[in-house]
Motif scaffolding. Structure first.
Motif, short mmCIF file in Angstrom:
data_model
loop_
_atom_site.label_atom_id
_atom_site.label_comp_id
_atom_site.label_asym_id
_atom_site.label_seq_id
_atom_site.Cartn_x
_atom_site.Cartn_y
_atom_site.Cartn_z
N GLY A 63 0.79 -1.23 0.00
CA GLY A 63 0.00 0.00 0.00
C GLY A 63 0.82 1.28 0.00
N PHE A 64 2.12 1.20 -0.32
CA PHE A 64 2.92 2.42 -0.37
C PHE A 64 2.90 3.02 -1.77
CE2 PHE A 64 4.76 0.14 3.23
CZ PHE A 64 4.71 1.13 4.19
N ILE A 65 2.84 4.33 -1.81
CA ILE A 65 2.86 5.03 -3.09
C ILE A 65 4.31 5.31 -3.45
CG2 ILE A 65 2.33 7.22 -4.18
CD1 ILE A 65 -0.25 7.25 -2.77
N HIS A 66 4.70 5.02 -4.69
CA HIS A 66 6.08 5.26 -5.06
C HIS A 66 6.17 5.70 -6.51
CE1 HIS A 66 5.32 1.19 -6.61
NE2 HIS A 66 6.12 1.60 -7.59
N SER A 67 7.33 6.20 -6.90
CA SER A 67 7.58 6.47 -8.31
C SER A 67 9.05 6.13 -8.58
CB SER A 67 7.27 7.92 -8.65
OG SER A 67 8.23 8.77 -8.06
N ILE A 68 9.38 5.98 -9.85
CA ILE A 68 10.76 5.63 -10.20
C ILE A 68 11.34 6.76 -11.03
CG2 ILE A 68 12.19 4.01 -11.54
CD1 ILE A 68 10.20 1.83 -10.83
N PRO B 355 -9.31 12.15 -3.56
CA PRO B 355 -10.32 11.14 -3.27
C PRO B 355 -11.40 11.66 -2.32
CG PRO B 355 -8.16 10.49 -2.37
CD PRO B 355 -7.98 11.81 -3.02
N ALA B 356 -12.56 10.99 -2.34
CA ALA B 356 -13.71 11.46 -1.55
C ALA B 356 -13.53 11.20 -0.06
CB ALA B 356 -14.98 10.79 -2.05
N ASN B 357 -12.47 10.54 0.30
CA ASN B 357 -12.24 10.26 1.70
C ASN B 357 -11.35 11.33 2.31
OD1 ASN B 357 -13.37 8.18 3.17
ND2 ASN B 357 -11.35 7.35 3.63
N TYR B 358 -11.84 11.97 3.34
CA TYR B 358 -11.07 13.05 3.94
C TYR B 358 -11.49 13.21 5.39
CZ TYR B 358 -15.48 15.41 3.05
OH TYR B 358 -16.81 15.73 3.03
N VAL B 373 -7.30 19.95 7.14
CA VAL B 373 -7.96 19.02 6.24
C VAL B 373 -6.95 17.95 5.86
CG1 VAL B 373 -9.15 18.74 4.04
CG2 VAL B 373 -9.47 20.84 5.36
N GLN B 374 -7.28 16.72 6.18
CA GLN B 374 -6.38 15.62 5.81
C GLN B 374 -6.93 14.92 4.57
OE1 GLN B 374 -5.87 13.00 9.17
NE2 GLN B 374 -4.45 14.41 10.15
N VAL B 375 -6.08 14.77 3.57
CA VAL B 375 -6.48 14.04 2.37
C VAL B 375 -5.42 12.99 2.06
CG1 VAL B 375 -7.97 15.56 1.06
CG2 VAL B 375 -5.51 15.94 1.03
N GLU B 376 -5.84 11.98 1.37
CA GLU B 376 -4.92 10.89 1.07
C GLU B 376 -4.16 11.16 -0.23
OE1 GLU B 376 -7.25 7.36 1.08
OE2 GLU B 376 -7.44 7.35 3.26
N MET B 377 -2.88 10.86 -0.18
CA MET B 377 -2.03 10.93 -1.37
C MET B 377 -2.48 9.82 -2.32
SD MET B 377 0.31 12.63 -2.37
CE MET B 377 1.80 12.96 -3.14
N THR B 378 -2.47 10.09 -3.60
CA THR B 378 -2.80 9.03 -4.56
C THR B 378 -1.60 8.76 -5.47
OG1 THR B 378 -3.57 10.55 -6.25
CG2 THR B 378 -5.21 9.82 -4.65
N VAL B 413 -1.80 12.56 3.68
CA VAL B 413 -1.54 11.36 4.47
C VAL B 413 -1.45 10.15 3.55
CG1 VAL B 413 -2.63 12.32 6.52
CG2 VAL B 413 -3.97 10.94 4.96
N ALA B 414 -0.98 9.05 4.11
CA ALA B 414 -0.77 7.84 3.32
C ALA B 414 -2.11 7.29 2.83
CB ALA B 414 -0.05 6.81 4.17
N PRO B 415 -2.08 6.61 1.68
CA PRO B 415 -3.32 6.03 1.17
C PRO B 415 -3.93 5.08 2.18
CG PRO B 415 -1.43 5.31 -0.13
CD PRO B 415 -0.94 6.33 0.81
N LYS B 416 -5.24 5.02 2.25
CA LYS B 416 -5.99 4.10 3.12
C LYS B 416 -5.81 4.40 4.60
CE LYS B 416 -7.42 1.94 -0.14
NZ LYS B 416 -7.91 0.97 -0.94
N SER B 417 -5.16 5.53 4.93
CA SER B 417 -4.94 5.76 6.36
C SER B 417 -6.16 6.42 7.01
CB SER B 417 -3.68 6.59 6.59
OG SER B 417 -3.80 7.83 5.94
#
Lengths: 143, 434
Positions: A63-68, B355-358, B373-378, B413-417
């Motif tokens: 579940g970590f977001i990454h790029s190269i 994303p709609a989750n915040y 406001v916390q939003v998830e990084m995509t 914040v991290a995804p799914k957090s």
């Protein structure tokens, strides 16, 4: 002549980096170099690893977001003025360094410096023209 | 496709006829309340009113209001309007904004409530050929029981999954080829996200329509749910005090919700003065239940802020439309003296591709309110370039400032957090109250 660097999104909180290194450790991935850079509430962990494909796969699954991104791994002779020589070449040729960090080869005496530049192909050829050694992925495996 | 109705003669009833029906029902209801609910009778007497003063809807404004405070004071049996032997069920609110509300139903009350939900399902394209999955919670919460009953009335094959267990929800949707989904919009968004992750594309998902309510959601959120699930998303409105979902519902025009006026008379008032406001003017929504007997609330103040419109609707329904509530007055946050609705923040986030989750976190630091406001990084947004990310973050801060007139701190914040909700989403953490 560039090598692949993995950048990972890291939250700015206790244990965030550990979560990433745990995943890599559990999957037997060797981290050759790691540098952290941070904004106010998050950071980017930049790393050079033994197996880019395996590392990105396990990071994604966890579940970590990454790029190269492509970066240059430049051998810096372990003598006074070693880095200075390299920077002089880049400066003369008008290459701007976005960021850099160092790591040590396992076997050799040389230190290595990872450079992120806008045009890695141009920068690599400039360095080679001045007799400066760059490590490719295969070299890295041996280092 | 021709518009279909569950009860065409009522849903498309000419206005004059509808008014006559309301007049007759209101007069009877006021008498019923006078005779059966001493709590309200006392309120009428205080204003010098008797049932004879109410001759039709034009006299409605004379009646005293009921508010949440009255419900609290009269708890549990004080507003019951039918003898115990005629009452067959209660439903109750989650009690997040204070004491629980307990509402009573006779069998006839349940019947009319389910009719209202059935109208919503048919308006969303439902028929006896539909497979309708009800993923609202069952039990005390009205969402599950209401839509379940409506779905039965329409003759849909009903899947009573209730909320939770997302994997099982998706399995039923796919295996039984569900065509209608009923749940909260935040859960619909979450289901959509989960299905996308499983590699399901909108054309592989059998759903055609969704009936989403029980919390405020923005037009942008509707768009995003419609796109991920490949459906048409319909809003539904209601509150436990008035039966549950189905007090109002959206038609194919998606420009507001038709209020079931044969059962509920709507007014919009100035929340400060109590004065009735004309069409098109924003104010607090007030409802009078004219058919329900066990919990017959007259002029109940919902605290929902919206606008009414009697403009002719292309769907053929004649009942008045209410706008999507801008938010309950309860949801409204006052931050540094500025009124903020979570739905405004949601609009900005979705407009900028988040994303709609915040999560909205309000706190007080050194006597000054702070908004975070916390939003998830995509993955799409992430790059190796700190500057680019900071730029996006700044863009969001600017967008929020121009919407709210406030500077918010934006945290990526991290995804799914951010915790996903299976029922009503908890968007706001107000630490000032603690």
């Amino acid at each position: 002549m560039s090598i692949k660097q993995i950048s990972v999104f890291v939250e700015n909180k206790a244990g965030a980096l550990l979560a990433i290194t745990s995943v890599l450790a559990a999957n037997g991935i060797d981290m050759r170099a790691l540098a952290l850079s941070e904004a106010s509430d998050f950071g980017i962990g930049r790393m050079i690893v033994s197996d880019v494909y395996a590392a990105t796969t396990v990071l994604k699954d966890a579940g970590f977001i990454h790029s190269i991104s492509p970066v240059l791994a430049v051998a810096i002779p372990n003598v006074p003025g070693g880095l200075n020589e390299v920077l002089k070449v880049l400066s003369t040729e008008g290459v701007n360094v976005e960021y850099m960090y160092a790591f040590q080869g396992k076997a050799s005496e040389d230190a290595y410096m990872v450079f992120k530049v806008a045009d890695d192909i141009h920068a690599a050829s400039v360095l080679r023209d001045h007799g400066i050694r760059l490590a490719n992925e295969e070299d890295l495996a041996r280092l | 496709m021709a518009e279909r109705y569950f009860q065409p003669e009522i849903e498309t009833m000419p206005r004059e006829q509808l008014k006559a029906l309301q007049d007759e029902r209101l007069v009877a209801q006021v008498r019923h309340v006078w005779e059966n609910v001493p709590y309200y009778r006392k309120k009428m007497e205080e204003k010098g009113l008797t049932p004879d003063d109410i001759k039709g809807t034009e006299d409605l404004h004379k009646l005293p209001f009921l508010s949440k405070a009255d419900l609290r004071e009269a708890y549990p049996y004080g507003l019951m309007g039918a003898p115990l032997k005629d009452c067959v069920r209660i439903q109750s609110t989650s009690g997040t904004t204070g004491k629980r509300v307990v509402a009573f139903y006779t069998q006839a009350d349940i019947n009319l409530w389910e009719d209202c939900c059935a109208r919503a399902i048919v308006a969303a394209g439902g028929s006896n050929e539909s497979v309708c999955q009800v993923s609202y919670g069952y039990g005390l919460f009205t969402g599950g029981p209401g839509l379940n009953g409506g779905s039965h009335k329409v003759g849909c094959l009903t899947i009573p999954t209730s909320s939770g267990n997302t994997e099982r929800q998706i399995m039923f949707i796919m295996d039984l080829q569900a065509t209608i989904l009923c749940c909260t919009p935040s859960y619909a968004a979450y289901l959509g996200e989960s299905m996308k992750e499983m590699g399901l594309t909108p054309d592989q998902i059998p759903l055609k329509a969704g009936i989403f309510g029980a919390e405020a959601w923005s037009e942008e959120m509707r768009q995003s749910i419609q796109d991920t699930l490949g459906i048409k998303a319909f809003d539904i409105y209601g509150l436990t005090e008035l039966s549950g979902p189905g007090v109002a519902f959206e038609c194919s025009e998606q420009t507001g919700m038709h209020i079931n006026e044969d059962h509920f008379i709507a007014e919009v008032i100035d929340p400060d003065t109590g004065e009735v406001l004309p069409d098109g003017v924003q104010g607090e929504l007030v409802f009078t239940a004219i058919t329900k007997k066990a919990f017959p609330l007259l002029r109940y103040r919902t605290r929902d802020i919206c606008v009414l419109s009697h403009e002719k609707c292309s769907c053929g329904r004649t009942h008045v439309k209410m706008s999507k509530p801008r938010g309950r007055t309860d949801d409204m946050l006052i931050i540094r003296g500025v009124n903020v609705f979570p739905s405004q923040i949601e609009t900005v986030l979705l407009n900028q591709g988040y994303p709609a989750n915040y999560q909205i976190i309000v706190d007080r630091v050194r006597n000054s309110d702070t908004l975070e406001v916390q939003v998830e990084m995509t993955p799409e947004m992430f790059t190796d370039n700190l500057g680019e990310i900071a730029q996006r973050q700044k863009q969001l801060v600017d967008g929020l400032r121009s919407m709210l007139g406030l500077t918010a701190k934006v945290t990526l914040v991290a995804p799914k957090s951010i915790v996903r909700s299976e029922g009503k989403a908890v968007r706001v953490i107000d630490k000032r109250k603690i």
